[in-house]
Design an enzyme around this catalytic site. Structure first.
Site, PDB file in Angstrom:
ATOM      1  N   HIS B   8      12.662  10.104 -16.205  1.00 29.93           N
ATOM      2  CA  HIS B   8      13.328  10.085 -17.512  1.00 29.93           C
ATOM      3  C   HIS B   8      13.847  11.464 -17.890  1.00 29.93           C
ATOM      4  CE1 HIS B   8       9.016  10.923 -18.723  1.00 29.93           C
ATOM      5  NE2 HIS B   8       9.617  11.831 -19.491  1.00 29.93           N
ATOM      6  N   HIS B  81      13.299  17.919 -21.989  1.00 27.55           N
ATOM      7  CA  HIS B  81      12.724  18.088 -20.646  1.00 27.55           C
ATOM      8  C   HIS B  81      13.266  17.022 -19.712  1.00 27.55           C
ATOM      9  CE1 HIS B  81       9.897  15.053 -22.368  1.00 27.55           C
ATOM     10  NE2 HIS B  81       9.806  14.626 -21.129  1.00 27.55           N
ATOM     11  N   GLU B 130       8.646  18.052 -16.234  1.00 28.11           N
ATOM     12  CA  GLU B 130       7.425  17.253 -16.186  1.00 28.11           C
ATOM     13  C   GLU B 130       7.353  16.557 -14.831  1.00 28.11           C
ATOM     14  OE1 GLU B 130       7.446  14.153 -19.146  1.00 28.11           O
ATOM     15  OE2 GLU B 130       5.421  13.456 -18.665  1.00 28.11           O
TER      16      GLU B 130
END
Lengths: 139, 139
Positions: B8, B81, B130
């Protein structure tokens, strides 16, 4: 209009040449395209494949580059834009304009060779958003 | 390590409730998940499916949220992010640490229910990155 594929995440970098070893050795990218110049857009470009989308590294082509200010503010680089595919660039432009979104300029040929435009981040939840016509024959 | 799926793009927003009509009516999203709280991470979360990946909307859970400063600096929200999948979170942590990258804390359960960690943007070309363990049975 239906939300299309995320074609790429645009990541600004002060140096594609320096970024490539990071992507290869730290991130484990195995498909790193040949960098190329896109002087009409004021950027140098390098596409990196992930299994489901791409990262587009963009470096200022010269001091007048539209991303020169971004790099001045973020000297290490950073997330710059996201790009979604649309079936027809002129229909997409009409769609966003009808909804009052600020389309930045006329459609022009982008890094993948199909027409693109950007929409102002103020109308896109703070995210600079590019739309590109899906390359014919893709997907 | 090989570069995994882009799970994502994390987009910070001052209000998921206000962002949902934008995603539905302007962007044409048809699969918008139910928002939920992730108090351990200090965020409220809402996943939006694109055909090939997801957008993760994140809103500060309270004033002590780790994204409160980002929203203060970017009141309209913005790109926050990116998240890549890895097969094993502890192997990934060891990989990045061995390369001198700053892993931010111990792996913890993320918004998809599998362990995650973040790596400091200074080691990631300016991009807060991440890594999440691929959910079992996925893909």
């Amino acid at each position: 209009m239906k939300l299309g594929r995320l074609n790429h995440v645009g990541v600004a970098t002060p140096s594609i040449a320096d970024a490539i070893p990071y992507w290869r050795d730290m991130m484990g990218a195995t498909a790193i395209g040949e960098p190329f110049d896109l002087p009409a857009q004021g950027v140098k470009v390098c596409f990196i494949d992930t299994p489901n989308t791409q990262i587009e590294l963009i470096e200022p082509y010269d001091a007048s580059s539209p991303i020169a200010a971004f790099i001045a503010k973020n000297p290490a680089g950073g997330q710059h834009h996201v790009c979604y595919e649309v079936p027809d660039i002129y229909e997409a432009k009409a769609w966003f304009e009808a909804k009052g979104a600020k389309v930045l300029g006329e459609p022009r040929i982008g890094a993948h060779g199909t027409p693109i435009f950007f929409v102002h981040p103020r109308d896109m939840g703070g995210v600079l958003t590019e739309f590109m016509e899906t390359p014919k024959g893709d997907h």
